[in-house]
Design a protein around this motif. Structure first.
Motif, PDB file in Angstrom:
ATOM      1  N   UNK A 522       0.835  -1.199   0.000  1.00  0.00           N
ATOM      2  CA  UNK A 522       0.000   0.000   0.000  1.00  0.00           C
ATOM      3  C   UNK A 522       0.875   1.256   0.000  1.00  0.00           C
ATOM      4  N   UNK A 523       1.852   1.293   0.873  1.00  0.00           N
ATOM      5  CA  UNK A 523       2.682   2.506   0.994  1.00  0.00           C
ATOM      6  C   UNK A 523       3.571   2.691  -0.233  1.00  0.00           C
ATOM      7  N   UNK A 524       4.120   1.609  -0.753  1.00  0.00           N
ATOM      8  CA  UNK A 524       4.970   1.757  -1.948  1.00  0.00           C
ATOM      9  C   UNK A 524       4.168   2.265  -3.137  1.00  0.00           C
ATOM     10  N   UNK A 525       2.971   1.711  -3.315  1.00  0.00           N
ATOM     11  CA  UNK A 525       2.181   2.120  -4.482  1.00  0.00           C
ATOM     12  C   UNK A 525       1.529   3.479  -4.260  1.00  0.00           C
ATOM     13  N   UNK A 526       0.829   3.648  -3.170  1.00  0.00           N
ATOM     14  CA  UNK A 526       0.021   4.866  -2.979  1.00  0.00           C
ATOM     15  C   UNK A 526       0.818   6.050  -2.465  1.00  0.00           C
ATOM     16  N   UNK A 527       1.943   5.793  -1.803  1.00  0.00           N
ATOM     17  CA  UNK A 527       2.682   6.920  -1.217  1.00  0.00           C
ATOM     18  C   UNK A 527       4.042   7.169  -1.866  1.00  0.00           C
ATOM     19  N   UNK A 528       4.709   6.082  -2.312  1.00  0.00           N
ATOM     20  CA  UNK A 528       6.079   6.263  -2.827  1.00  0.00           C
ATOM     21  C   UNK A 528       6.127   6.355  -4.346  1.00  0.00           C
ATOM     22  N   UNK A 529       4.956   6.301  -4.989  1.00  0.00           N
ATOM     23  CA  UNK A 529       4.921   6.489  -6.443  1.00  0.00           C
ATOM     24  C   UNK A 529       5.340   5.272  -7.248  1.00  0.00           C
ATOM     25  N   UNK A 530       5.448   4.100  -6.601  1.00  0.00           N
ATOM     26  CA  UNK A 530       5.802   2.891  -7.371  1.00  0.00           C
ATOM     27  C   UNK A 530       4.515   2.285  -7.927  1.00  0.00           C
ATOM     28  N   UNK A 531       3.882   3.011  -8.806  1.00  0.00           N
ATOM     29  CA  UNK A 531       2.527   2.674  -9.232  1.00  0.00           C
ATOM     30  C   UNK A 531       2.243   3.329 -10.568  1.00  0.00           C
ATOM     31  N   UNK A 532       1.305   2.768 -11.332  1.00  0.00           N
ATOM     32  CA  UNK A 532       0.921   3.362 -12.618  1.00  0.00           C
ATOM     33  C   UNK A 532      -0.368   4.144 -12.506  1.00  0.00           C
ATOM     34  N   UNK A 533      -1.090   4.220 -13.646  1.00  0.00           N
ATOM     35  CA  UNK A 533      -2.334   4.994 -13.642  1.00  0.00           C
ATOM     36  C   UNK A 533      -3.566   4.092 -13.660  1.00  0.00           C
ATOM     37  N   UNK A 534      -3.347   2.787 -13.724  1.00  0.00           N
ATOM     38  CA  UNK A 534      -4.487   1.853 -13.637  1.00  0.00           C
ATOM     39  C   UNK A 534      -4.198   0.862 -12.517  1.00  0.00           C
ATOM     40  N   UNK A 535      -5.264   0.188 -12.061  1.00  0.00           N
ATOM     41  CA  UNK A 535      -5.045  -0.905 -11.115  1.00  0.00           C
ATOM     42  C   UNK A 535      -4.262  -2.008 -11.830  1.00  0.00           C
ATOM     43  N   UNK A 536      -3.432  -2.707 -11.071  1.00  0.00           N
ATOM     44  CA  UNK A 536      -2.652  -3.784 -11.680  1.00  0.00           C
ATOM     45  C   UNK A 536      -1.250  -3.335 -12.035  1.00  0.00           C
ATOM     46  N   UNK A 537      -0.781  -2.274 -11.400  1.00  0.00           N
ATOM     47  CA  UNK A 537       0.548  -1.739 -11.710  1.00  0.00           C
ATOM     48  C   UNK A 537       1.436  -1.742 -10.467  1.00  0.00           C
ATOM     49  N   UNK A 538       1.205  -2.718  -9.583  1.00  0.00           N
ATOM     50  CA  UNK A 538       2.048  -2.843  -8.386  1.00  0.00           C
ATOM     51  C   UNK A 538       3.433  -3.333  -8.796  1.00  0.00           C
ATOM     52  N   UNK A 539       4.472  -2.991  -8.012  1.00  0.00           N
ATOM     53  CA  UNK A 539       5.816  -3.509  -8.324  1.00  0.00           C
ATOM     54  C   UNK A 539       5.847  -5.042  -8.287  1.00  0.00           C
ATOM     55  N   UNK A 540       6.775  -5.632  -9.056  1.00  0.00           N
ATOM     56  CA  UNK A 540       6.795  -7.091  -9.246  1.00  0.00           C
ATOM     57  C   UNK A 540       7.058  -7.856  -7.948  1.00  0.00           C
ATOM     58  N   UNK A 541       7.814  -7.258  -7.017  1.00  0.00           N
ATOM     59  CA  UNK A 541       8.173  -8.024  -5.825  1.00  0.00           C
ATOM     60  C   UNK A 541       7.157  -7.900  -4.685  1.00  0.00           C
ATOM     61  N   UNK A 542       6.015  -7.301  -4.955  1.00  0.00           N
ATOM     62  CA  UNK A 542       4.943  -7.286  -3.941  1.00  0.00           C
ATOM     63  C   UNK A 542       4.426  -8.712  -3.759  1.00  0.00           C
ATOM     64  N   UNK A 543       4.081  -9.068  -2.524  1.00  0.00           N
ATOM     65  CA  UNK A 543       3.609 -10.436  -2.253  1.00  0.00           C
ATOM     66  C   UNK A 543       2.109 -10.542  -2.585  1.00  0.00           C
ATOM     67  N   UNK A 544       1.847 -10.686  -3.870  1.00  0.00           N
ATOM     68  CA  UNK A 544       0.443 -10.664  -4.324  1.00  0.00           C
ATOM     69  C   UNK A 544      -0.372 -11.856  -3.805  1.00  0.00           C
ATOM     70  N   UNK A 545       0.182 -13.089  -3.837  1.00  0.00           N
ATOM     71  CA  UNK A 545      -0.623 -14.204  -3.305  1.00  0.00           C
ATOM     72  C   UNK A 545      -1.018 -13.997  -1.839  1.00  0.00           C
ATOM     73  N   UNK A 546      -0.119 -13.435  -1.055  1.00  0.00           N
ATOM     74  CA  UNK A 546      -0.450 -13.219   0.372  1.00  0.00           C
ATOM     75  C   UNK A 546      -1.576 -12.193   0.499  1.00  0.00           C
ATOM     76  N   UNK A 547      -1.526 -11.154  -0.321  1.00  0.00           N
ATOM     77  CA  UNK A 547      -2.577 -10.121  -0.268  1.00  0.00           C
ATOM     78  C   UNK A 547      -3.924 -10.740  -0.647  1.00  0.00           C
ATOM     79  N   UNK A 548      -3.906 -11.591  -1.664  1.00  0.00           N
ATOM     80  CA  UNK A 548      -5.165 -12.187  -2.130  1.00  0.00           C
ATOM     81  C   UNK A 548      -5.724 -13.201  -1.134  1.00  0.00           C
ATOM     82  N   UNK A 549      -4.853 -13.945  -0.509  1.00  0.00           N
ATOM     83  CA  UNK A 549      -5.324 -14.932   0.470  1.00  0.00           C
ATOM     84  C   UNK A 549      -5.959 -14.212   1.657  1.00  0.00           C
ATOM     85  N   UNK A 550      -5.349 -13.097   2.070  1.00  0.00           N
ATOM     86  CA  UNK A 550      -5.952 -12.332   3.160  1.00  0.00           C
ATOM     87  C   UNK A 550      -7.292 -11.739   2.714  1.00  0.00           C
ATOM     88  N   UNK A 551      -7.338 -11.240   1.466  1.00  0.00           N
ATOM     89  CA  UNK A 551      -8.546 -10.560   1.011  1.00  0.00           C
ATOM     90  C   UNK A 551      -9.751 -11.495   1.016  1.00  0.00           C
TER      91      UNK A 551
END
Ligand SMILES: Cc1cc2nc3c(=O)[nH]c(=O)nc-3n(C[C@H](O)[C@H](O)[C@H](O)COP(=O)(O)OP(=O)(O)OC[C@H]3O[C@@H](n4cnc5c(N)ncnc54)[C@H](O)[C@@H]3O)c2cc1C
Length: 554
Positions: A522-551
């Motif tokens: 959240x902080x890297x994408x929304x605060x540090x600018x490591x993000x694009x202009x559409x959803x789905x632009x998170x940096x590659x090393x984000x732990x996406x499976x962990x985020x989805x399992x929690x969600x």
């Protein structure tokens, strides 16, 4: 071609790779984010109640009510068959069932009727869960909840109406509320010439006797938007001799006769179709003054603020439902030899949607805690003030973009009504419009900071609780503080500021309450600018499976 082959052409082909319907699931039990937020904000005690409501919300029966209430929208019955005005609206039985469950579970009043600490949080969680089934009926539920603190300003009216509001029974007919033993409320402020600027209201109120708080007036004029017109009573703004004032207007008078409440037509709306929104005219309509004459805006603003928080909650609830539908689909649909949920780019989109949904949920529940604690705690009162304006602006704005992207995760199926996604999409811009549109809320953030400087100190005291754990968060707080403490923000910049403050406030809660995978991303994408202009632009090393399992635990 024999008969059997022709029958096969008609639709009995083998059907593969279509996900099962998302039903028979526990809307609350499979939402660790909401469960955690309830505990963090002092309402863990409500868990058994939410478990039951969550299972109900995920049942095929309740899901069907949501569809039917929208497929068969309310109809105006201005006259009976003999030509007598009746000004009634008839709803599909499924709408009434949704209302019964909402009211039976106290979503319209338990924040006030329960003596337990955390009652606002528990009620907010319930509203969040049940609105996922259907959003339209949430309108009268929310207005009834929000009317209570305004009524309390006029004790004799509160004595009469509060017990009726607190009742857990629902009767959608137009009858004397005291005979029904229950009541729901609406509000009517907006007129043709102005909604945001209610000072332009022209509806007139003339005292029937000597006038003054609690006494009867006769109202004449119109309201351009008046939702849930079958409610038992409304808080209405009108111009009294002493200026714009707030009135309680019942649909049925104490003597059992119907008040004048001439419904002109129902709006043909983009979404929110289960909920009737009417145009109404008053002519000698009886209303009872709530608060002082000339203090109408100051009186009704408390109702507006509670409904504003419900707008944010409703938007967050819509995001949550869109998210779980998207994750569910991706876990069952294969493309190019793999489940969509295993495709790295789809994981990125879903994880990004999940981050947005989590921050929205946590912020809303945090603000519900502020509602619980505000009466005894100045910090909480200040957070409630500034946080409600920020959440209403930001979460409601994000809902529309979020709904569009979540819909796309279902491919063509997402564009088809049966998937619920079109309904969520059509609903998604509404929470940003009513109860103060985007600009009005952004300007309210500036107004709060100018008129009540304490709110800024409270904002930074709140963010200080989260500093030291994430460098991007710390840097964002520092930047915001330097901007806000050094110069006055111009009106044209209000949106930019509201955006930044809302994201930082959301991040403060995420940093404190979410697991590292979520708060880091959240902080890297929304605060540090490591993000694009559409959803789905998170940096590659984000732990996406962990985020989805929690969600949405599989
Ligand atoms: C489905 C639905 C149901 C509703 N139900 C009710 C109801 O039950 N009761 C009720 O009272 N109202 C109801 N409303 C009305 C709603 O609250 C108003 O539509 C809303 O407050 C905006 O007012 P308006 O439509 O007059 O737009 P306007 O006030 O004309 O605003 C138009 C645009 O101008 C912007 N704007 C306004 N002032 C400024 C400014 N100073 N600077 C910059 N931009 C500005 C607004 O943000 C908005 O984008 C309902 C609306 C809808 C869509």
């Amino acid at each position: 071609m024999d008969l059997l082959t022709r029958a096969n052409v008609g639709g009995t082909q083998e059907n593969t790779n279509q996900p099962p319907a998302l039903e028979n699931y526990d809307v609350f039990g499979r939402d660790p984010v909401l469960q955690g937020a309830m505990s963090e904000n002092g309402a863990a005690w409500a868990q058994p109640h939410l478990d039951e409501l969550g299972r109900r919300a995920g049942s095929p029966e309740a899901i069907a009510w949501g569809f039917e209430a929208n497929r068969f929208p309310p109809e105006l019955r201005a006259f009976d068959r003999f030509g007598t005005r009746i000004d009634e609206v008839s709803y599909h039985p499924s709408y009434h069932r949704l209302m019964q469950v909402a009211i039976g579970n106290g979503l319209h009043s338990s924040a006030w009727s329960s003596a337990r600490k955390g009652a606002h949080v528990a009620r907010a969680a319930g509203f969040f869960v049940w609105s996922q089934v259907e959003a339209g009926h949430g309108c009268p539920i929310s207005m009834t909840h929000a009317a209570v603190p305004v009524l309390r300003r006029q004790p004799e009216l509160a004595r009469l109406w509060e017990p009726l509001i607190f009742a857990r029974t629902y009767d959608g007919r137009l009858r004397l509320a005291s005979q029904k033993g229950s009541a729901i409320f609406g509000m009517a402020m907006t007129e043709k010439q102005g909604g945001s600027d209610v000072r332009t209201n022209t509806t007139k109120a003339v005292p029937s006797g000597s006038g003054g708080p609690g006494s009867e007036y006769a109202l004449s004029g119109h309201k351009w938007f008046c939702s849930a017109p079958m409610s038992d009573a409304f808080l209405v703004l009108a111009q009294a001799p002493g200026g714009l004032s707030c009135f309680l207007v019942p649909r049925v008078l104490p003597n059992g006769e119907r008040n004048v409440f001439a419904l002109q037509r129902l709006k043909d709306k983009l979404g929110n179709r289960s909920n009737a929104s009417s145009e109404v005219e008053f002519e000698g309509t009886s209303g009872w003054l709530v608060g002082e004459e000339g203090r109408g805006i100051a009186t009704i603003v408390e109702m507006v603020n509670f409904t504003r928080l419900d707008c944010a909650l409703g938007a967050a609830s819509g995001m949550r439902q869109a998210l779980v539908q998207a994750i569910h689909h991706a876990r069952h649909r294969t493309a190019f030899g793999k489940l969509l949920a295993e495709q790295p780019l789809m994981q990125n989109v879903l994880a990004d949607l999940a981050l947005e949904s989590e921050a929205a949920t946590l912020l809303c529940l945090r603000l519900a805690r502020a509602c619980d604690q505000a009466p005894d705690d100045p910090h909480e009162a200040a957070i409630k003030r500034i946080g409600t304006a920020l959440a209403k602006f930001w979460i409601c704005k994000r809902a529309a973009v979020h709904a569009g992207e979540a819909l796309e995760c279902l491919g063509g199926n997402g564009f088809v009504e049966e998937s619920i996604m079109p309904r969520l999409f059509r609903e998604s811009p509404l929470n940003s419009i009513w109860e103060g549109s985007g600009n009005v809320n952004a300007l309210d953030v500036l107004r709060a900071m100018r008129k009540e400087p304490d709110v800024l100190d409270a904002f930074f005291a709140e963010t200080a609780r989260a500093t030291g754990a994430n460098e991007h968060f710390d840097a964002s707080v520092e930047h915001l503080e330097s901007v806000l403490r050094s110069s006055e923000v111009e009106e044209s910049q209000a949106r930019g500021l509201a955006e930044e403050m809302a994201v930082v406030l959301g991040a403060a809660i995420v940093v404190q309450q979410s697991p590292a995978a979520v708060s880091d991303a959240f902080c890297r994408s929304r605060l540090a600018g490591e993000w694009g202009r559409t959803f789905g632009t998170l940096p590659a090393d984000v732990d996406m499976p962990a985020i989805l399992e929690r969600a949405f635990p599989a």
